[in-house]
Design an enzyme around this catalytic site. Structure first.
Site, short mmCIF file in Angstrom:
data_model
loop_
_atom_site.label_atom_id
_atom_site.label_comp_id
_atom_site.label_asym_id
_atom_site.label_seq_id
_atom_site.Cartn_x
_atom_site.Cartn_y
_atom_site.Cartn_z
CG ASN A 139 2.36 -6.40 -1.98
OD1 ASN A 139 1.56 -7.16 -1.43
ND2 ASN A 139 3.10 -5.54 -1.30
CD GLN B 110 -3.23 -10.41 2.46
OE1 GLN B 110 -2.30 -10.17 1.70
NE2 GLN B 110 -3.06 -10.79 3.71
CB CYS C 176 -0.28 -12.58 1.49
SG CYS C 176 0.97 -13.41 2.50
CD1 TRP D 266 -1.43 -7.03 1.49
CD2 TRP D 266 0.29 -5.68 1.92
NE1 TRP D 266 -0.86 -7.44 2.67
CE2 TRP D 266 0.20 -6.63 2.97
CE3 TRP D 266 1.31 -4.72 1.98
CZ2 TRP D 266 1.08 -6.66 4.05
CZ3 TRP D 266 2.19 -4.75 3.06
CH2 TRP D 266 2.08 -5.70 4.08
CG HIS E 59 3.59 -9.91 1.67
ND1 HIS E 59 2.35 -10.06 2.22
CD2 HIS E 59 3.43 -9.18 0.53
CE1 HIS E 59 1.45 -9.44 1.45
NE2 HIS E 59 2.08 -8.91 0.43
#
Length: 637
Positions: free
Chosen positions: A281, A72, A78, A283, A249
Site C-alpha cells: 500500500n 504518499q 497513489c 500509504w 487505491h
C-alpha cells in the site's frame, strides 16, 4: 537514444553552475505556486527548501533503494507511488530512470561539487526523455508536502516525483491517474489491464491457475505489476474495507511465488505449495488482515528459512502477503506491464517489434480525411489511418498497443482529457497494397476507452491483416503511437494510397478499369491423394498474370480456405481461375479448378471442380465455394 526534455542539457547546466559557484534554479519549473497547482492553492503557505535545509546529511539513497522508501503525501497520486514501489524492486529499471545515480549523489568529500541539479529519464511516446530539475522541494511547516521516504535523509522519491510533475506541468496534474501510464513511463513496456471479475477468474480454478502462471512469468522476466479494487462511486474512493484493503487505491505487486509448506526435509519432498502474492500500500500502512497477513497463524505452516527468503516481517509497513485465490476474490483489476524483449542475445522469447507514429486529422475530402471515428460511423470509419501487417506462421500470438499522445500536461489550458480511442483488426486479401474502402472481416479489436493506451493480445492465423486505429467519435484530432509485436516480423506499414496511380506510362501500358475481389471460402469433397485418404490442399487464384496462394491446410479433404485476392484489371475479358493443389515432396498434385469471367456485380456460388487444359469439360471430385465482387469504381473495395 535519450532526448533532453525542453532542450535542457543536464551536463551543460551542471557545468555552468559549478563554474559560477551557484546552485541550479530551474526557470522552466520555478519554485512557485504555478509549479504546484493548475487551479488554485489547496494547501496553504508552501516554502520551497533544498535537501540541505531539511537534513544535515542528505542522500539520494539510504541503505539502497526499496519499495518501503515511498510514502504518499498530500496528493492523490497513489497510482504514481505504487508504480514507483514496483520500480524500486527492479535494479535494471530504476537505474534507467535514475541514471548515473552515484554521480548525482551528495559527495561529502567534495561538497563544492554539488550544484543542486538532478536529472531523471522517462519513456514518453516512443522515446526516452531526460528531465532536469533543481532540488527545491515544496514543504509546509518544515515537512515535505508530497512523496517522501521513511528516512528523513533520503530524497530520491521526492526528486523523481518532482521530475515527473514537471513533465506533466505541475504537481496537481498528478492528482488522480492510471498506474499503467506510470509503469510504461518507467519502462517503455506495454501494459495489459485485466478485469478479474469480467473474466471469471474467481469461480474458475483452471483460469485462476493460468492467470497465476502468466503473472509469475511477467514478474520473473522483470515486468512490473499493479492491482486495485474498483471504486464504483465517488464515496467508494479510498474507502477502507473491514479486510484492511482500500477501494479505488493502487497497490504495487512486489513479489509472486509458490511457497513451500511444511518444515525441515519433509518440506522439500512434499509437493504441497501455495500460490502467493505480495503487495504494498503506497500509504506505508493499512494492510490486509485476513489469512496470511503479517501475524496470522497460517505462517506457522511455513519454515523459518522459507519465511526469511520471502522477507516476511511483522510490522505495519504497508506490505503484506495473501494467497492468489484470496487476491482474485478481493481485487477487481490487475495491470501487467510487460518488458518486451527484442534482443536476439536473450535466453527468453524474442519479439519482433514494429513502431509506427500516426495522427487523426480532419479533411473535407473523404479520401484525405483521417478522423473517421469508430465502426459505428459507417460512412467515415474507413477514412481513418490503416496499417497492414502479415502473420507468417500458421498461428502467432500478436500484441498490439495503441497509445495517444498524453494530454495531462495541457490540464492548465483545459485540454487534459484523453480521447476515447480503440482499434479493430480486419482480415484482408493476401495481396492488398492499397487502402480498404469496404469492411472486410473483423477478427478482433480493443475496447474503446479514454485511457492513454489500449492493448490487445490475440492469436491470429497466417494471413494479411489491417489495423484501423480510431477515436470513438468522428472529427477528433490527435497523435498516436502504434506498436505491434509478433514472433516473426510482420512487415507492418501504413496504407497511404487509395488505388493504382496514373503515370506517364498509363496511356501506353493501360490503366485498370475494374477491380475484382475473389474470396475462396471453402472446398468440400476433394480427392484424398495421400495415405489415409486425405490431402494437404492449397488454393491459387490467378488473374492477368498475378497470383495469390493460400497457406497449406494439412490432412483434410474439406479445407476452410477463407482466402482472398484483390486484382486491378486492365483486360476485362480475361477470366479469373482458381486452382487447388495437394502439396507433395516432389511434385504437387492437381485437385481441380474453376475458371470464371469476372463481370461487374457480386456473386456467391458453389461450383463443381473441373479438370484443366483440354479436359476442362470433365468434372473432378469436390466443390468450391466462391464470392466474386467486381466494380468499375476502383475505390469501392
Amino acid at each position: 537514444m535519450v532526448v533532453p526534455y525542453e532542450g535542457q542539457s543536464y551536463a551543460a547546466l551542471k557545468r555552468r553552475c559549478r563554474q559560477n559557484g551557484s546552485l541550479f534554479e530551474d526557470l522552466l519549473f520555478p519554485a512557485s505556486d504555478q509549479s504546484l497547482f493548475y487551479q488554485r492553492n489547496r494547501i496553504g503557505n508552501v516554502v520551497w527548501k533544498r535537501p540541505q535545509e531539511l537534513s544535515s546529511d542528505p542522500h539520494l539513497f539510504v541503505n539502497g533503494i526499496s519499495a518501503h522508501d515511498l510514502h504518499q503525501g498530500q496528493l492523490g497520486n497513489c497510482w504514481f507511488v505504487a508504480a514507483c514501489s514496483s520500480l524500486a524492486s527492479r535494479e535494471a529499471l530504476w537505474q534507467k530512470v535514475i541514471p548515473d545515480w552515484k554521480d548525482q549523489e551528495w559527495d561529502k568529500e567534495n561538497p563544492d561539487s554539488y550544484a543542486g541539479i538532478f536529472h531523471f529519464q522517462f519513456w514518453r511516446f516512443g522515446q526516452w526523455v531526460d528531465v532536469v530539475i533543481d532540488d527545491r522541494l515544496p514543504t509546509v511547516n518544515g515537512q515535505l508536502v508530497y512523496c517522501h521516504s521513511n528516512d528523513n535523509n533520503e530524497f530520491w522519491s521526492a526528486l523523481v516525483e518532482k521530475a515527473y510533475a514537471k513533465m506533466y506541468g505541475c504537481y496537481e496534474a498528478l492528482d488522480g491517474g492510471n498506474t499503467a501510464d506510470a509503469l510504461v513511463d518507467f519502462t517503455g513496456g506495454i501494459c495489459e489491464p485485466m478485469d478479474l471479475i469480467e473474466n471469471g477468474y474467481k469461480d474458475d480454478e483452471e483460469k485462476r491457475n493460468e492467470l497465476f502462471e502468466r503473472v509469475l512469468k511477467v514478474h520473473s522476466r522483470g515486468g512490473l505489476i499493479s492491482c486495485s479494487i474498483r471504486a464504483v462511486t465517488a464515496e467508494d474512493m479510498e474507502a477502507k474495507l473491514s479486510s484492511g484493503l482500500v477501494k479505488g487505491h493502487a497497490y504495487a505487486v512486489t513479489d509472486i511465488r509458490r511457497v513451500r509448506l511444511g518444515h525441515g526435509l519433509l518440506a522439500y519432498f512434499k509437493s504441497d505449495k501455495l500460490n502467493m502474492i505480495r503487495m504494498r500500500n503506497p500509504w506505508g500502512q493499512r494492510e490486509w488482515n485476513g489469512p496470511w497477513s503479517d501475524s496470522s497463524e497460517e505462517w506457522k505452516k511455513v519454515s523459518k528459512g522459507e519465511r526469511e527468503s520471502m522477507g516476511v516481517t511483522v510490522q505495519d509497513d504497508g506490505e503484506f502477503w495473501m494467497t492468489f485465490d484470496d487476491f482474485v476474490t478481493n481485487f477487481t483489476d490487475l495491470i501487467l506491464c510487460r518488458l518486451i524483449n527484442t534482443s536476439y542475445l536473450s535466453l527468453h522469447k524474442t519479439w519482433e517489434e514494429a513502431v509506427l507514429r500516426g495522427s487523426w486529422r480532419r479533411h473535407d475530402d473523404p479520401l484525405r480525411n483521417r478522423a473517421g471515428g469508430c465502426a459505428n460511423n459507417k460512412q467515415t470509419y474507413l477514412q481513418n489511418p490503416q496499417y497492414v501487417f502479415d502473420v507468417k506462421k500458421p498461428k502467432d500470438e500478436i500484441l498490439i498497443c495503441l497509445q495517444q499522445k498524453d494530454r495531462r500536461a495541457t490540464l492548465k489550458e483545459g485540454q487534459g482529457e484523453n480521447l476515447a480511442i480503440g482499434f479493430n483488426i480486419e482480415r484482408v486479401e493476401l495481396n492488398r497494397t492499397y487502402r480498404m474502402h469496404a469492411v472486410q472481416q473483423k477478427v478482433g479489436g480493443s475496447v474503446y476507452i479514454n485511457a492513454r493506451s489500449v492493448f490487445l493480445r490475440i492469436e491470429l492465423a497466417e494471413g494479411r491483416y489491417v489495423i484501423i486505429p480510431t477515436t470513438f467519435d468522428p472529427g477528433l484530432e490527435g497523435e498516436f503511437l502504434l506498436r505491434v509485436f509478433a514472433d516473426v516480423s510482420t512487415d507492418c506499414k501504413e496504407l497511404t494510397v487509395d488505388g493504382p496511380r496514373k503515370t506517364c506510362w498509363s496511356g501506353m501500358c493501360g490503366y485498370p478499369s475494374l477491380v475484382t475481389q475473389v474470396h475462396v471460402v471453402q472446398a468440400d469433397g476433394l480427392t484424398g491423394q495421400d495415405s489415409g485418404g486425405v490431402s494437404d490442399p492449397y488454393v491459387i487464384i490467378r488473374c492477368e498474370g498475378e497470383k495469390v496462394r493460400s497457406p497449406v491446410f494439412e490432412n483434410t479433404c474439406s479445407p476452410n480456405f477463407n482466402t482472398k485476392g484483390l486484382f486491378y484489371r486492365k483486360k476485362a475479358n480475361r477470366p479469373v481461375s482458381i486452382e487447388i493443389y495437394n502439396r507433395n515432396v516432389l511434385k504437387d498434385g492437381f485437385l481441380g479448378q474453376v475458371t470464371l469471367p469476372a463481370e461487374e456485380g457480386k456473386i456467391q456460388q458453389t461450383f463443381h471442380l473441373k479438370d484443366k487444359g483440354d479436359r476442362n469439360e470433365n468434372d473432378l471430385p469436390g466443390t468450391i465455394t466462391l464470392v466474386l465482387e467486381t466494380s468499375s469504381v476502383l475505390t469501392s473495395i
